[in-house]
Structures are given as C-alpha cells and as structure tokens.
Design a protein around this motif. Structure first.
Motif, PDB file in Angstrom:
ATOM      1  N   UNK A  22      19.982 -24.139  -3.152  1.00  0.00           N
ATOM      2  CA  UNK A  22      21.185 -24.015  -2.326  1.00  0.00           C
ATOM      3  C   UNK A  22      22.383 -23.601  -3.173  1.00  0.00           C
ATOM      4  N   UNK A  23      22.453 -24.118  -4.394  1.00  0.00           N
ATOM      5  CA  UNK A  23      23.554 -23.744  -5.282  1.00  0.00           C
ATOM      6  C   UNK A  23      23.426 -22.282  -5.708  1.00  0.00           C
ATOM      7  N   UNK A  24      22.198 -21.833  -5.903  1.00  0.00           N
ATOM      8  CA  UNK A  24      21.986 -20.428  -6.247  1.00  0.00           C
ATOM      9  C   UNK A  24      22.454 -19.519  -5.109  1.00  0.00           C
ATOM     10  N   UNK A  25      22.207 -19.927  -3.870  1.00  0.00           N
ATOM     11  CA  UNK A  25      22.655 -19.132  -2.729  1.00  0.00           C
ATOM     12  C   UNK A  25      24.171 -19.134  -2.616  1.00  0.00           C
ATOM     13  N   UNK A  26      24.799 -20.273  -2.939  1.00  0.00           N
ATOM     14  CA  UNK A  26      26.262 -20.343  -2.867  1.00  0.00           C
ATOM     15  C   UNK A  26      26.921 -19.426  -3.884  1.00  0.00           C
ATOM     16  N   UNK A  27      26.409 -19.475  -5.115  1.00  0.00           N
ATOM     17  CA  UNK A  27      27.083 -18.803  -6.226  1.00  0.00           C
ATOM     18  C   UNK A  27      26.544 -17.410  -6.514  1.00  0.00           C
ATOM     19  N   UNK A  28      25.345 -17.104  -6.019  1.00  0.00           N
ATOM     20  CA  UNK A  28      24.729 -15.821  -6.346  1.00  0.00           C
ATOM     21  C   UNK A  28      24.125 -15.794  -7.732  1.00  0.00           C
ATOM     22  N   UNK A  46      36.257 -32.917  -7.333  1.00  0.00           N
ATOM     23  CA  UNK A  46      37.160 -31.818  -7.683  1.00  0.00           C
ATOM     24  C   UNK A  46      36.819 -30.615  -6.829  1.00  0.00           C
ATOM     25  N   UNK A  47      37.812 -29.736  -6.644  1.00  0.00           N
ATOM     26  CA  UNK A  47      37.606 -28.499  -5.907  1.00  0.00           C
ATOM     27  C   UNK A  47      38.000 -27.323  -6.792  1.00  0.00           C
ATOM     28  N   UNK A  56      32.890 -11.739  -3.777  1.00  0.00           N
ATOM     29  CA  UNK A  56      33.257 -12.740  -2.780  1.00  0.00           C
ATOM     30  C   UNK A  56      33.648 -14.033  -3.482  1.00  0.00           C
ATOM     31  N   UNK A  57      34.709 -14.658  -2.993  1.00  0.00           N
ATOM     32  CA  UNK A  57      35.166 -15.914  -3.560  1.00  0.00           C
ATOM     33  C   UNK A  57      34.692 -17.075  -2.701  1.00  0.00           C
ATOM     34  N   UNK A  58      34.287 -18.138  -3.371  1.00  0.00           N
ATOM     35  CA  UNK A  58      33.799 -19.321  -2.675  1.00  0.00           C
ATOM     36  C   UNK A  58      34.631 -20.529  -3.087  1.00  0.00           C
ATOM     37  N   UNK A  59      34.996 -21.321  -2.101  1.00  0.00           N
ATOM     38  CA  UNK A  59      35.698 -22.573  -2.373  1.00  0.00           C
ATOM     39  C   UNK A  59      34.659 -23.686  -2.413  1.00  0.00           C
ATOM     40  N   UNK A  60      34.542 -24.334  -3.570  1.00  0.00           N
ATOM     41  CA  UNK A  60      33.489 -25.327  -3.776  1.00  0.00           C
ATOM     42  C   UNK A  60      34.091 -26.699  -4.017  1.00  0.00           C
ATOM     43  N   UNK A  61      33.407 -27.701  -3.467  1.00  0.00           N
ATOM     44  CA  UNK A  61      33.778 -29.109  -3.690  1.00  0.00           C
ATOM     45  C   UNK A  61      32.702 -29.738  -4.558  1.00  0.00           C
TER      46      UNK A  61
END
Length: 750
Positions: A423-429, A467-468, A477-482
């Motif tokens: 799932x983290x790989x999909x979020x960050x590419x 933290x965010x 593409x930018x992603x906002x991560x928590x």
C-alpha cells in the motif's frame, strides 16, 4: 586375499544378474583352458612328503578357513570382504598340480559360502570371479616357471606376474558389480581401489610364498606363520575401520546439514544413519502416529510408511538404548533401539538392524553415538515445529502488512527502511525493492531539513507521535501523508520504529477545494453584486435628480449584473445535478437534428465581440444535439477563448466534418494551459489560476458543464494546448446528414 564378496541387494536387478552370468561363463572357460592345457603338468614345488590324496582335502580346508577370516569393507551400498583366501590360493597353486589347485580353491570357496549362508547370487559371483582369477594365476605361474620342484627365479617371477594378473581380474570383476550398485563408472572404482589392491597383493603373495617354502624345508616353523597372517588381517581391519570412519563421517556431516536446515528431518535421519552404520533396516516410530517410517538396504533411497513392528510396539516408552537379538522378523539378527527425545519431550523410537553375524556391528561407542544422533533428531524436530509456527505467524503478519489499506514502514536502529508495504508503494510510487535498505527521506523524496522533524520525530520520552508531510511522487503528483510513529528504544537507542502511513491527499484536497470554492464563489458573487448594490443605492438617493438616460444606463447595468449573477447560480445548480463519476450524466437532454453552423453563428453574435471570427461551410451542417444545450456549450467555449486571450487577438471558430462526427474548433492565442493541468481543466471547480491571485473571473464550472452536456448529447469536448501559444477546444457531436460543400467556406465576424 578375497575382494569379491559383495553384499548386493536382496532382490538383484537385471544388469547385475547379467554381469554375474558373464563372470561365471568367463571363469568356466578359463578353468577349462587350465584343465586341458596343463593336463600333464605337476606341482611347481615338491618335497612335502604328503600324498596328493591327503594334501588336496587339507588345502581345501585351509582355503575354506582362509575365506572365513573376513574383514568387511563397505563401498556405499556394497560391502567388500577382505580375507586370507588369496594367500591360501598361492599355496594351492605352488604345491598342487594345476587341476587339483583349481579344485581346492573352488571347493574351499563353496564350503565357506555354505558355512556363512551367503545368498546364492553372491556365492555364484564369488565362485565365477575367483575361478577366472585363479585360472589366470595358474596359467602364468606354470607358463613362466614351469614345474621345477623348487623355488627358482622363473617360479618367483611367475608368482609375481600371476598375482598381479589375479588382482587385476578380481578388481575388474568387482568393479562391474559395484558400478551398477553405486551408479558410478567401473573404471572410476578400479582407479580408486588400485592402490589398496596392490598393497593386498604384496601382502598375500609374501604370506603364501613364505608359508609354502617353510612347509617344504622347515615344517616346524609353520605355527609361527600365523603371526604374519594375523598382522595382515590386522592391517586389513585397520583399513576397513578407516574406510568405515571416513564414510560414516561423510554421512554424519550430511546429516548435520540436514538437521540444521530442518527440512524433512525424519527421512534424512533414516537414510543417512542407516548408511553411516551399515544397517540393513532403519525404522522410526513417531509418538503421535500409528505409522512407522522405514528404509532398507534393498532400496536405500525409498522411505516407506507401514504398520508399527510388533517387536517395537512391545518395548513401549524405552528410556535407554536396547539390544534385540531374538524374535526379529525378515532374517534380522541384531537390532539396536534408541529413544528419540530431547528438550524435555519424547518424539518416538528409532531402530537399526542388520542381517549378518558380524560381532563388530554396533559397538558400545556406536550405540552412544546413535543415541546422541536420535537426541539431535528430536531437537531438530522440535525446532522444525517452532519454525513452522513461526512461519505461520509470520505469514499472518505478512498478510496483514500486504493487505492493509494503510501503508506500513519499519525503520531499524540505523535509520534504514526494513519493511515497505504494498500500500505504501502504491501511495509513493516507490517499490519495496528500491526503498528497503535506504533512509526513508530518500525513498519519500523529502527535503533533508524536514527529515528529522517529520520522518524521525520519536524520542525516548515520546516514542509515539504523529506527523504530516507532503511527498512528491516520480510522476510529479504530490501526496499528503500522515505518519503515525510507534518506536521501541533500548538503553536510550532506537531499536525499531513502526510507522503507519495514511494517505490524506483526498481529504487535504477536499479541504483545499472547499476553501478555494468559498474564496472563488465569494469573489465571483461579489463581482456582480457590488455594482448592483452601488447603483441601487445611487437610484434610491439621487434617482429623481438623474437624467432619464443615466437612470436607464444604471438600470441596464443592474440588469446585466443580475443576469451575470443568475448565470452563476444556474451553473452552480447545474453542476450539482452531475455526479462525480464522469460517466454519470444525470441530465436529460432533448436531442434532434439542428444546423450546427447556425448555432455557432448565433453563439458568436450573442457574445457581441468583433474578435470572434467564424469559418462556416456554405450550407447547413446537420448535427444530432439539443439546440439549447449546444448553444450553451458553444457560448462557454467561445467566451473562455475571449476571456483568456489578449484584447487585441482574435478567437477563431471553425466547423469541420470527419465521417459520422462533426467538430467545432475554438482556437485562441492566449496563455495556454500547462501540460500537467490539461487532464484537470474539466474537473469541477478547477481553476488553472490560484483563486486568491487570479486575474480572470469564473467559478471553474464552465468547462466541467460543457463536457458533461456534450457527452449527454453523445459527443465530447476535448482540448489541445501549448503553453504561451494558445489552446484549441473542440466540441464533437454526432453528424445527422451528408457533409455540405465546403470548398468555399464563409468567414464572418460576429
């Protein structure tokens, strides 16, 4: 010395049987040559003073006793038996005529085989091998030395040459059988055994020659010949022990590797321990099963399940090694039984048995070693159970990590990524293979100054924190991560940090969209409201004193701004009727056949701008559409072209046909649209400009509504744009008739 007593399998296969038959036939042929060719020859040495009638049976008994003095030497699944038989053969050849020497050698071998109860095929092979080798020995000795009656140089040379030939024939015949049993090249066996065979040939030749000479000239010294014979036997046994220890060490080394790997440990234990101790049968009975696993020398590669043997079942839970010698099945003569227990737990019983009478099998030291190996098996089985449980738990944890919708990252004490979930790989590419082993800041493309503050904010006093951060993917593409950190510390040092990563991009964008929408709508509504309120106040306070023309101008402006406000509200209401799914039209249109050229002209005239230049076919352009909605889309596209291009530039509107589709191209020479914004300009409320600093008005709904209306009519709206050069928006609708003559299209200004 005997070298051809080979312990083959209980059920011999055809290749072995063919080789045995071939050896027997060769031996019979050579024996016939000796009997016929040397019929008139006497004994090589004479002077014993014993009649041949008594000497023949005496030497036959001597040959039998020499063959029974056995030292067993294993070669994998085969056993070579070393004895004093070859020394007795030399005595037979020297003191008996050729035929009698052959009879004494063969008869002694047959008597020894019967006494030792050897299998028929094994005894037949030994008889054929030694008949062939002895025949060669007799022929060489008599042809080289003749029958002088005394030991001469010629006789000595004949004995030496004959012994070498005897050893070569014996070794070649033996290698044929060993090659089949051990599945290797016979020539390889000949090369590996040549040195030992040479040593044996020297020893047996010296013993036989010395014994024959002492019997002729000093019979009283014959008892002392037992000492060289015993020395030779001892040397053979030392060689056999060394070979056994070497083979056993190799097997136990393989066993230690198998137990360490904890894969199929019971099977490996049975196969390797049976081979190491030369057992004919190995059995393991597990405590929790009613099945015994066994392997036999007849098929040493197969471990078979079967019922628990009765003689093992009656032993119950033995605590110490036990020796069994009675009531054993299948011709077994001796059995050693040891418990399989270790780590405070009992797993079962192991048993190893043999079919031969050898007293040296399973010494006290061997039994102690076997008990230790059984304990090692128990420890390996227990370790395998723990490993299975660990793998099961690990697989569950892995499934949780891989199937979790939240990203999971584990950072070790050195600050390097150890786990990077799917799932983290999909979020960050970033794939796990690229992230593992690297600092998280590199994997997430976070500025170095933010690494400690955002990626490693944990401490001994605050091991759990949130933290965010904003991470940029490789596609821009930018992603906002928590990041929810949960760290473990030991002695003030970080051991690991488990981070659960949530993608807040949608929520973040929604909040930003809400803020932008409020700012945008406030700005857009304030724009027409401000003049309306101002002129209403002016008419209230000074309306009676204003000229009729000024009052009319004020009312016209109020009406125009009110219309603008009405259109804004209508766009908002219309946008609310569409769902977020692009394929969800949620709007009913009344389609019919209308002249698209006429609709383009009307939309251009309604805008009232001289900058709009149309290029239309001379005749009607029939299209399948809703005239009102098509006019609304055209007005939106042309109005956008006017709004986003300079005041001194033209907006070109052209109509063209392509098969069953008709297109309206609206081309401006404005600022253009960035490439990363092209796919978003048709999104609801999207503005290319920042709503707080934008220089043009609008709600960001015009293109969204235009595309939805076009698709509701079976068409579409697309865009092609070059930054700083302009854009081309194209309305495509289904054609409803033949194409008009477009050889001379008309060009008009609105």
């Amino acid at each position: 010395m005997s070298r051809a007593a080979v312990a083959v399998r209980d059920q011999l296969r055809d290749p072995i049987q063919r080789r045995v038959l071939g050896v027997v036939l060769v031996g019979a042929a050579l024996a016939a040559v000796v009997v016929v060719g040397l019929a008139g020859h006497g004994s090589v040495l004479r002077g014993l003073g014993v009649p041949t009638a008594a000497l023949l049976p005496g030497l036959t008994v001597l040959s039998c006793l020499a063959e029974m003095t056995v030292v067993r030497l294993r070669h994998g699944e085969a056993v070579e038996e070393l004895s004093l038989y070859e020394a007795a053969l030399i005595i037979d050849v020297l003191v008996l005529p050729p035929r009698d020497a052959l009879i004494a050698a063969a008869a002694g071998l047959v008597l020894a085989s019967a006494r030792q109860r050897r299998p028929f095929v094994k005894a037949l092979f030994n008889l054929g091998t030694y008949t062939a080798a002895t025949s060669v020995l007799i022929l060489i000795v008599h042809l080289a030395g003749g029958s002088p009656g005394a030991l001469t140089v010629g006789v000595l040379a004949g004995v030496v040459a004959g012994t070498v030939a005897f050893t070569a024939v014996n070794l070649c015949c033996l290698a044929q059988i060993l090659g089949v049993i051990n599945k290797t090249s016979p020539w390889r066996i000949v090369r590996s055994e040549a040195r030992l065979s040479a040593y044996m040939a020297v020893g047996t030749m010296a013993t036989g020659l010395t014994t024959a000479e002492i019997a002729l000239h000093s019979p009283l010294l014959l008892p002392f010949m037992a000492m060289p014979a015993l020395a030779v036997t001892y040397a053979y046994r030392a060689a056999a022990r060394e070979a056994d220890e070497h083979a056993r060490s190799a097997c136990l080394l393989r066993l230690s590797h198998a137990l360490a790997e904890r894969e199929d440990v019971v099977r490996q234990f049975l196969l390797l321990v049976r081979e190491a101790f030369g057992a004919d049968l190995a059995v393991v009975v597990l405590e929790d099963d009613d099945v015994a696993l066994s392997v036999e020398s007849a098929d040493p590669a197969a471990v078979r399940p079967g019922p628990v043997p009765r003689h093992l079942a009656v032993l119950g839970r033995i605590e110490e090694p036990a020796h069994l010698a009675e009531d054993l099945p299948g011709g077994l003569r001796r059995m050693v039984v040891v418990p399989v227990q270790g780590g405070g737990r009992r797993f079962g019983t192991a048993a190893f048995a043999t079919r031969h009478r050898g007293r040296g099998w399973m010494t006290t030291g061997d039994v102690t070693l076997l008990a230790s190996l059984a304990s090692a098996l128990a420890v390996a089985m227990r370790g395998a159970e723990h490993l299975d449980r660990l793998l099961a738990e690990t697989s569950k944890l892995q499934a949780v990590v891989e199937q979790s919708a939240e990203g999971i990252m584990v950072i070790d004490g050195a600050g390097l990524v150890q786990v990077w979930s799917r799932a983290l790989a999909e979020m960050t590419g970033v794939e796990a293979a690229e992230a593992v082993g690297r600092p998280p800041a590199e994997a997430l493309d976070v500025p170095a100054e933010e690494e400690r503050r955002l990626l490693m904010p944990v401490s001994v006093a605050q091991p759990r924190t949130v933290a965010e951060l904003t991470a940029r993917r490789r596609d821009g593409d930018q992603r906002r991560l928590r990041l929810a950190h949960s760290a473990v510390f030991a002695a003030g040092n970080l051991v690991r940090d488990v981070v659960v990563v949530s993608d807040l991009t949608r929520e973040h964008r929604t909040d930003r969209l809400k803020s932008d929408f409020i700012a945008m709508v406030s700005h857009e509504l304030r724009t027409p409201l401000t003049p309306i309120i101002g002129y209403v106040d002016l008419l209230r306070s000074r309306g009676e004193r204003m000229t009729p023309q000024k009052r009319l101008d004020a009312l016209n402006l109020i009406g125009d701004r009110a219309g603008h406000l009405s259109r804004l509200v209508e766009d908002l209401l219309l946008a609310s009727r569409f769902g977020d799914n692009p394929d969800d039209v949620a709007l009913q249109v009344s389609t019919g056949i209308h002249d698209l050229g006429a609709l383009v002209g009307q939309a251009s005239r309604d805008l009232g701008s001289a900058r709009v230049v149309t290029s239309l076919p001379p005749g009607p352009v029939p299209a399948q559409c809703d005239s009102g909605r098509a006019l609304q889309v055209l007005a939106n596209l042309i109005g956008n072209g006017l709004k986003y291009s300079a005041e001194d530039t033209e907006v070109l509107v052209g109509v063209r046909l392509d098969g069953d589709r008709v297109h309206v191209d609206v081309r401006d020479r404005g600022r253009g649209i960035p490439a990363d914004q092209l796919a978003k300009v048709f999104d609801k409320f999207h503005r290319v400009e920042d709503p707080m600093t934008m220089s043009t008005s609008g709600t960001g709904l015009g293109l969204f509504i235009a595309r939805r209306l076009a698709r509701a009519m079976g068409g579409d709206v697309t865009v092609v744009s070059t930054l700083h050069s302009g854009s081309v928006f194209t309305l495509t609708l289904p054609s409803a008739g033949p194409a008009p003559d477009v050889a001379n299209p008309s060009e008009n200004r609105a």
